[in-house]
Design an enzyme around this catalytic site. Structure first.
Site, mmCIF file in Angstrom:
data_model
loop_
_atom_site.group_PDB
_atom_site.id
_atom_site.type_symbol
_atom_site.label_atom_id
_atom_site.label_comp_id
_atom_site.label_asym_id
_atom_site.label_seq_id
_atom_site.Cartn_x
_atom_site.Cartn_y
_atom_site.Cartn_z
ATOM 1 N NE ARG A 109 -4.703 5.204 9.332
ATOM 2 C CZ ARG A 109 -5.183 4.163 8.653
ATOM 3 N NH1 ARG A 109 -4.729 2.943 8.890
ATOM 4 N NH2 ARG A 109 -6.123 4.332 7.753
ATOM 5 C CG HIS A 121 -9.919 6.106 5.431
ATOM 6 N ND1 HIS A 121 -10.862 5.131 5.184
ATOM 7 C CD2 HIS A 121 -8.758 5.460 5.706
ATOM 8 C CE1 HIS A 121 -10.287 3.938 5.306
ATOM 9 N NE2 HIS A 121 -9.026 4.111 5.639
ATOM 10 N NE ARG A 157 -4.532 5.247 2.774
ATOM 11 C CZ ARG A 157 -4.987 4.392 3.638
ATOM 12 N NH1 ARG A 157 -5.573 4.809 4.734
ATOM 13 N NH2 ARG A 157 -4.880 3.103 3.417
ATOM 14 C CG HIS A 203 -8.803 5.589 1.399
ATOM 15 N ND1 HIS A 203 -8.771 5.289 0.055
ATOM 16 C CD2 HIS A 203 -8.193 4.555 2.021
ATOM 17 C CE1 HIS A 203 -8.171 4.117 -0.118
ATOM 18 N NE2 HIS A 203 -7.806 3.657 1.068
ATOM 19 C CD GLU A 245 -2.994 -1.125 2.270
ATOM 20 O OE1 GLU A 245 -4.127 -1.531 2.035
ATOM 21 O OE2 GLU A 245 -2.639 -0.748 3.402
HETATM 22 P P1 FAD Z 1 -14.041 0.895 15.684
HETATM 23 O O1 FAD Z 1 -13.724 -0.358 14.991
HETATM 24 O O2 FAD Z 1 -14.608 1.992 14.880
HETATM 25 O O3 FAD Z 1 -15.056 0.553 16.867
HETATM 26 C C1 FAD Z 1 -15.638 1.581 17.625
HETATM 27 C C2 FAD Z 1 -16.710 0.951 18.505
HETATM 28 O O4 FAD Z 1 -17.176 1.899 19.455
HETATM 29 C C3 FAD Z 1 -17.942 0.484 17.760
HETATM 30 O O5 FAD Z 1 -18.343 -0.739 18.333
HETATM 31 C C4 FAD Z 1 -18.988 1.555 18.068
HETATM 32 O O6 FAD Z 1 -20.316 1.127 17.990
HETATM 33 C C5 FAD Z 1 -18.600 1.899 19.489
HETATM 34 N N1 FAD Z 1 -19.031 3.211 19.971
HETATM 35 C C6 FAD Z 1 -18.731 4.435 19.457
HETATM 36 N N2 FAD Z 1 -19.268 5.393 20.238
HETATM 37 C C7 FAD Z 1 -19.900 4.766 21.247
HETATM 38 C C8 FAD Z 1 -20.655 5.210 22.372
HETATM 39 N N3 FAD Z 1 -20.873 6.509 22.624
HETATM 40 N N4 FAD Z 1 -21.172 4.292 23.210
HETATM 41 C C9 FAD Z 1 -20.999 2.967 22.975
HETATM 42 N N5 FAD Z 1 -20.288 2.489 21.938
HETATM 43 C C10 FAD Z 1 -19.751 3.383 21.088
HETATM 44 N N6 FAD Z 1 -7.007 0.218 9.077
HETATM 45 C C11 FAD Z 1 -6.024 -0.659 8.856
HETATM 46 O O7 FAD Z 1 -5.057 -0.737 9.619
HETATM 47 N N7 FAD Z 1 -6.089 -1.496 7.767
HETATM 48 C C12 FAD Z 1 -7.125 -1.476 6.890
HETATM 49 O O8 FAD Z 1 -7.171 -2.252 5.947
HETATM 50 C C13 FAD Z 1 -8.158 -0.530 7.098
HETATM 51 N N8 FAD Z 1 -9.188 -0.429 6.223
HETATM 52 C C14 FAD Z 1 -10.228 0.409 6.526
HETATM 53 C C15 FAD Z 1 -11.336 0.437 5.686
HETATM 54 C C16 FAD Z 1 -12.433 1.219 6.001
HETATM 55 C C17 FAD Z 1 -13.626 1.254 5.088
HETATM 56 C C18 FAD Z 1 -12.411 1.999 7.184
HETATM 57 C C19 FAD Z 1 -13.602 2.839 7.559
HETATM 58 C C20 FAD Z 1 -11.291 2.004 8.005
HETATM 59 C C21 FAD Z 1 -10.203 1.216 7.681
HETATM 60 N N9 FAD Z 1 -9.071 1.179 8.504
HETATM 61 C C22 FAD Z 1 -8.071 0.293 8.243
HETATM 62 C C23 FAD Z 1 -9.055 1.900 9.765
HETATM 63 C C24 FAD Z 1 -9.403 0.907 10.896
HETATM 64 O O9 FAD Z 1 -10.412 0.040 10.438
HETATM 65 C C25 FAD Z 1 -9.898 1.614 12.141
HETATM 66 O O10 FAD Z 1 -9.026 2.647 12.485
HETATM 67 C C26 FAD Z 1 -9.967 0.621 13.311
HETATM 68 O O11 FAD Z 1 -10.787 -0.459 12.940
HETATM 69 C C27 FAD Z 1 -10.490 1.308 14.536
HETATM 70 O O12 FAD Z 1 -10.770 0.338 15.503
HETATM 71 P P2 FAD Z 1 -11.394 0.783 16.886
HETATM 72 O O13 FAD Z 1 -11.661 -0.460 17.643
HETATM 73 O O14 FAD Z 1 -10.581 1.846 17.479
HETATM 74 O O15 FAD Z 1 -12.789 1.486 16.466
HETATM 75 C C1 SIN Z 2 -7.347 0.309 2.473
HETATM 76 O O1 SIN Z 2 -7.529 -0.898 2.400
HETATM 77 O O2 SIN Z 2 -7.096 1.030 1.510
HETATM 78 C C2 SIN Z 2 -7.455 0.954 3.804
HETATM 79 C C3 SIN Z 2 -6.253 0.657 4.596
HETATM 80 C C4 SIN Z 2 -6.128 1.589 5.754
HETATM 81 O O3 SIN Z 2 -6.933 2.486 5.940
HETATM 82 O O4 SIN Z 2 -5.151 1.423 6.500
#
Ligand code: FAD
Ligand code: SIN
Length: 544
Positions: free
Chosen positions: A389, A354, A293, A247, A124
């Site tokens: 990032r 993103h 990015r 993104h 990537e």
């Molecule tokens: P999240 O997975 O967003 O979870 C947050 C949780 O908190 C959810 O369960 C939500 O319901 C809960 N929540 C929020 N507010 C409240 C509240 N007030 N009360 C109760 N619950 C609440 N990163 C990578 O490293 N590799 C990738 O390939 C990648 N691809 C991505 C593709 C997409 C489409 C997106 C959107 C992001 C991508 N990212 C990727 C970024 C990565 O997915 C996220 O940064 C990471 O998953 C965040 O994890 P987290 O557990 O911190 O938050």
């Molecule tokens: C992607 O698959 O392009 C997202 C990866 C990331 O947000 O780290």
């Protein structure tokens, strides 16, 4: 874990959020503690569920820890914390093994192209090597569902869905504690429409990012910055919120929902072209489509503006149909639903919000400024990402911090007392007051997101930030006035947090008088010699 008649849950550790950060921490702590995980939607709804590209870690024999560190620092434009970068990259393999031991099987190379490497690794933007472990283009779905199923079956973890944390419950210094401390959270039960509480020895914000603050985003609806807003209201500092990552390749389809087209497509050779087929990235960076990015998104933004076009196109039609179908099955099928065949058609794309690079300031154990309160995952600011990032470093950060936070809590929590009786006041005594319909809130929500997109987006100006500040401060005041005099609702809680975070992003952006990484401001196009994080302190922004 008990629930008494006052709807007050008690546990050792309250985790707010059930993405990779919250669930991996819950699983790690469950051998020792009783955990409650509250989550505002279904357990698996999260940004994690939608992750496509995968997780960055050094598994390629040509690659090295130093190279991963260097790529992270270079992409972050000198604003990453070296110790944190090194800590995360060095712990990557161990944490990937934890995932594997918990049932995740990353794609392996087929025998014929194995080249001594076991795993098939994506490439990537910003990475100097193939480095991204993945499961086709559904990495996040596999991880999220596997961890959620494990947590659901775990006797020591209680998951409460459709329960939104409203705010933190704090106690001032008392006989119990020497300093101010978070002892629980006020919760909004979406099904019952009631306010409940949960008290715990440690409270973890694992609420994800805030990209929903922008009109166009790759993120699900839950990404409304709740944890950042809650921590700020409770008195914690936040950092680097001006660095929201856009993104480059979100599917452009004005008639429907847009979704991400993974950067791994470009890693496997996809080009970015204008409608006249011109491959513009060759003029901009020697890494072309695999520049970081910030550079690619800005280039697309400029092409769209300068050529008065709606979008640019992603073209991977030169790869074989079989390759595309086997590596990107989900994207291929999803696009077919919209009438596009990834194996034959060029696909319209635009950048979209993103990832939130900044967040609640934490140390290596996830500790915030408030005793008893921890933050982990996208809600937190650890120092890993700097001004931009590196792709696929986010899931990694969640995993490494769940390891270090769990270790810290296992070593220290036995010392902490659980607060049994809460101060006798209610967070909101206003259910008898008049009701504002959700239609108005939708209007406010759209106004906030539009203003952020137009004024605090990929390219900013001094004037656009000033306009946004004026607009968002007024909206924040109005929304808080409504909050204090109306029934609670899902939408009201969401809008209240989004407007709070929008204001913090604007304050941060105004403070940075240079262009660095994701923060590009026309009035200050150059880098300043010293790279410093932007830190906001709540006591400096007391609302009048
Ligand atoms: P999240 O997975 O967003 O979870 C947050 C949780 O908190 C959810 O369960 C939500 O319901 C809960 N929540 C929020 N507010 C409240 C509240 N007030 N009360 C109760 N619950 C609440 N990163 C990578 O490293 N590799 C990738 O390939 C990648 N691809 C991505 C593709 C997409 C489409 C997106 C959107 C992001 C991508 N990212 C990727 C970024 C990565 O997915 C996220 O940064 C990471 O998953 C965040 O994890 P987290 O557990 O911190 O938050
Ligand atoms: C992607 O698959 O392009 C997202 C990866 C990331 O947000 O780290």
């Amino acid at each position: 874990m008990k629930k008494n008649s006052l709807s007050n849950y008690q546990c050792d550790v309250l985790i707010i959020g059930s993405g990779i950060a919250g669930l991996s921490l819950a699983l790690r702590l469950s051998s020792k503690y009783k955990i409650v995980v509250v989550t505002k939607s279904q357990v698996n709804e999260s940004a994690t569920l939608y992750a496509q590209g995968g997780i960055a870690a050094v598994f390629n024999k040509q690659d090295s820890i130093n190279s991963h560190i260097k790529d992270t620092l270079t992409t972050g434009i000198d604003l990453c914390d070296y110790d944190v970068v090194s800590f995360i990259v060095k712990n990557a393999r161990k944490c990937i093994n934890w995932l594997i031991n918990n049932g995740i099987s990353f794609d392996k190379n087929v025998e014929s192209d194995r080249n001594d490497e076991i795993y098939h690794l994506h490439k990537e933007g910003g990475h100097s090597h193939r480095r991204i472990l993945h499961i086709a283009d559904r990495t996040g779905t596999e991880i999220e569902n596997t961890l959620a199923n494990k947590a659901i079956k775990n006797q020591n973890i209680r998951i409460i869905e459709y329960m939104v944390a409203i705010d933190l419950i704090t106690l001032e210094n008392s006989k119990l504690f020497v300093s101010r401390r978070a002892v629980g959270a006020w919760l909004w039960n979406r099904n019952q429409k009631t306010i409940e509480t949960c008290t715990a020895k440690a409270i973890i914000l694992a609420t994800g990012g805030a990209s929903k603050v922008y009109q166009y985003t790759t993120n699900p609806d839950i990404s409304s910055g709740d944890g950042i807003a809650m921590a700020w209201r409770a008195g914690c500092r936040v950092a680097n919120l001006e660095f929201n990552q856009f993104h480059p390749t979100c599917f452009f389809y004005p008639k429907g929902n847009n979704f991400l087209l993974t950067e791994a497509l470009r890693g496997e050779g996809a080009f970015l072209i204008r409608p006249d087929k011109y491959r513009f990235m060759l003029d901009i960076d020697k890494r072309a489509e695999l520049a970081s990015r910030d550079i690619v998104s800005r280039a697309i933004y400029n092409e769209i503006r300068n050529h008065n076009i709606d979008c640019v196109y992603l073209d991977i039609t030169h790869r074989s149909e079989q390759f595309i179908r086997s590596h990107f099955p989900i994207i291929h099928n999803k696009l077919l639903d919209f009438g596009f065949d990834l194996t034959k058609d060029i696909i319209p794309v635009v950048p979209a919000a993103h990832y939130t690079c900044g967040g609640v300031i934490v140390d290596k154990f996830g500790r915030t400024d408030l005793d008893g309160l921890y933050a982990i995952g996208e809600a937190s600011y650890t120092g890993l990402h700097g001004a931009n990032r590196l792709a696929s470093n986010s899931l990694l950060e969640c995993l490494v911090y769940s390891q270090s936070v769990s270790k810290y809590l296992i070593d220290t929590l036995y010392n902490i007392k659980l607060v049994n009786s809460l101060p006798l006041f209610n967070i909101k005594n206003s259910q008898e007051k008049h009701h504002l319909s959700d239609i108005n809130l939708e209007f406010y929500l759209n106004k906030i997101r539009k203003s952020m997109w137009n004024n605090v987006g990929i390219i900013r100006t001094h004037k656009s930030l000033k306009n946004a500040k004026h607009e968002i401060i007024l909206l924040n005041k109005e929304i808080n006035r409504y909050y204090n005099s109306n029934f609670l609702s899902d939408k009201l809680l969401e809008v209240r947090n989004l407007v709070e975070v929008a204001e913090l992003i604007i304050y941060s952006a105004i403070q940075r008088k240079e262009s660095r990484g994701l923060h590009y401001i026309c009035d200050y196009p150059n880098l300043l010699p010293n790279a410093l994080p932007t830190i906001l302190i709540p006591s400096n922004y007391v609302k009048k």
